[in-house]
Write a protein that holds these residues in place. Structure first.
Motif, short mmCIF file in Angstrom:
data_model
loop_
_atom_site.label_atom_id
_atom_site.label_comp_id
_atom_site.label_asym_id
_atom_site.label_seq_id
_atom_site.Cartn_x
_atom_site.Cartn_y
_atom_site.Cartn_z
N ARG A 14 -4.19 1.86 45.34
CA ARG A 14 -3.69 3.08 44.70
C ARG A 14 -2.52 2.79 43.76
O ARG A 14 -2.31 3.50 42.79
CB ARG A 14 -3.31 4.12 45.74
N MET A 15 -1.76 1.74 44.03
CA MET A 15 -0.61 1.40 43.20
C MET A 15 -1.03 0.74 41.88
O MET A 15 -0.43 0.99 40.83
CB MET A 15 0.33 0.45 43.95
N PHE A 16 -2.07 -0.08 41.90
CA PHE A 16 -2.42 -0.88 40.74
C PHE A 16 -3.76 -0.57 40.09
O PHE A 16 -4.08 -1.14 39.05
CB PHE A 16 -2.40 -2.37 41.11
N ALA A 17 -4.57 0.30 40.70
CA ALA A 17 -5.92 0.51 40.17
C ALA A 17 -6.24 1.99 40.00
O ALA A 17 -5.62 2.85 40.61
CB ALA A 17 -6.94 -0.13 41.11
N SER A 18 -7.24 2.25 39.17
CA SER A 18 -7.75 3.60 38.95
C SER A 18 -9.21 3.64 39.38
O SER A 18 -9.98 2.72 39.05
CB SER A 18 -7.66 3.96 37.47
N PRO A 19 -9.63 4.70 40.08
CA PRO A 19 -11.03 4.78 40.51
C PRO A 19 -11.95 5.21 39.36
O PRO A 19 -11.54 5.92 38.44
CB PRO A 19 -11.00 5.83 41.61
N VAL A 20 -13.18 4.75 39.45
CA VAL A 20 -14.20 5.06 38.45
C VAL A 20 -15.50 5.37 39.18
O VAL A 20 -15.89 4.65 40.10
CB VAL A 20 -14.42 3.87 37.50
N LEU A 21 -16.17 6.46 38.79
CA LEU A 21 -17.52 6.74 39.28
C LEU A 21 -18.51 6.22 38.25
O LEU A 21 -18.28 6.36 37.04
CB LEU A 21 -17.74 8.25 39.45
N CYS A 22 -19.58 5.62 38.70
CA CYS A 22 -20.66 5.17 37.82
C CYS A 22 -21.89 5.99 38.16
O CYS A 22 -22.44 5.86 39.25
CB CYS A 22 -20.92 3.68 38.02
N VAL A 23 -22.29 6.87 37.25
CA VAL A 23 -23.42 7.76 37.47
C VAL A 23 -24.47 7.46 36.42
O VAL A 23 -24.26 7.70 35.23
CB VAL A 23 -23.00 9.25 37.40
N ASN A 24 -25.61 6.92 36.87
CA ASN A 24 -26.70 6.53 35.97
C ASN A 24 -26.21 5.67 34.80
O ASN A 24 -26.58 5.87 33.66
CB ASN A 24 -27.44 7.77 35.45
N GLY A 25 -25.30 4.74 35.09
CA GLY A 25 -24.80 3.82 34.08
C GLY A 25 -23.60 4.32 33.29
O GLY A 25 -23.00 3.57 32.54
N LYS A 26 -23.23 5.58 33.45
CA LYS A 26 -22.09 6.15 32.74
C LYS A 26 -20.85 6.04 33.62
O LYS A 26 -20.86 6.44 34.78
CB LYS A 26 -22.36 7.62 32.40
N GLN A 27 -19.76 5.53 33.06
CA GLN A 27 -18.50 5.38 33.81
C GLN A 27 -17.62 6.61 33.60
O GLN A 27 -17.36 7.00 32.46
CB GLN A 27 -17.77 4.12 33.37
#
Length: 96
Positions: A14-27
């Motif tokens: 949580r301090m150094f990274a940001s979450p990303v969802l990957c839905v059907n190849g789209k970030q």
């Protein structure tokens, strides 16, 4: 959809990274703090979650999997969580 971290390494991620969802190849950039609503057109999608350190570079820990999201009640809430190690991939731990 929620992206959460394991209690052991969560403070670091949580301090150094940001979450990303990957839905059907789209970030899709998301937040650890709040759920994200994602509209999909197909009842079965390839979906996964990962992190991007310092908001740049490749998405790490993302291993998308096929998931059925058609629900007569109007939606499905997926919760993704990584494992105990920083390199552990995010997987679906809850479907509501």
């Amino acid at each position: 959809m929620n992206v959460k971290t394991h209690w052991m390494n969560g403070w670091f991620i949580r301090m150094f990274a940001s979450p990303v969802l990957c839905v059907n190849g789209k970030q899709i950039p998301v937040s650890f703090r709040a759920p994200t609503v994602v509209s999909v057109e197909q009842p079965v999608v390839r979906i996964g979650a990962g992190i991007r350190y310092f908001s740049r570079g490749p998405v790490l820990g993302c291993e998308p999997e096929l998931c059925r999201v058609d629900d007569s009640s109007g939606g499905v809430n997926l919760v993704f969580k990584n494992g105990v190690w920083n390199h552990s991939p995010f997987t679906i731990v809850s479907v509501k």
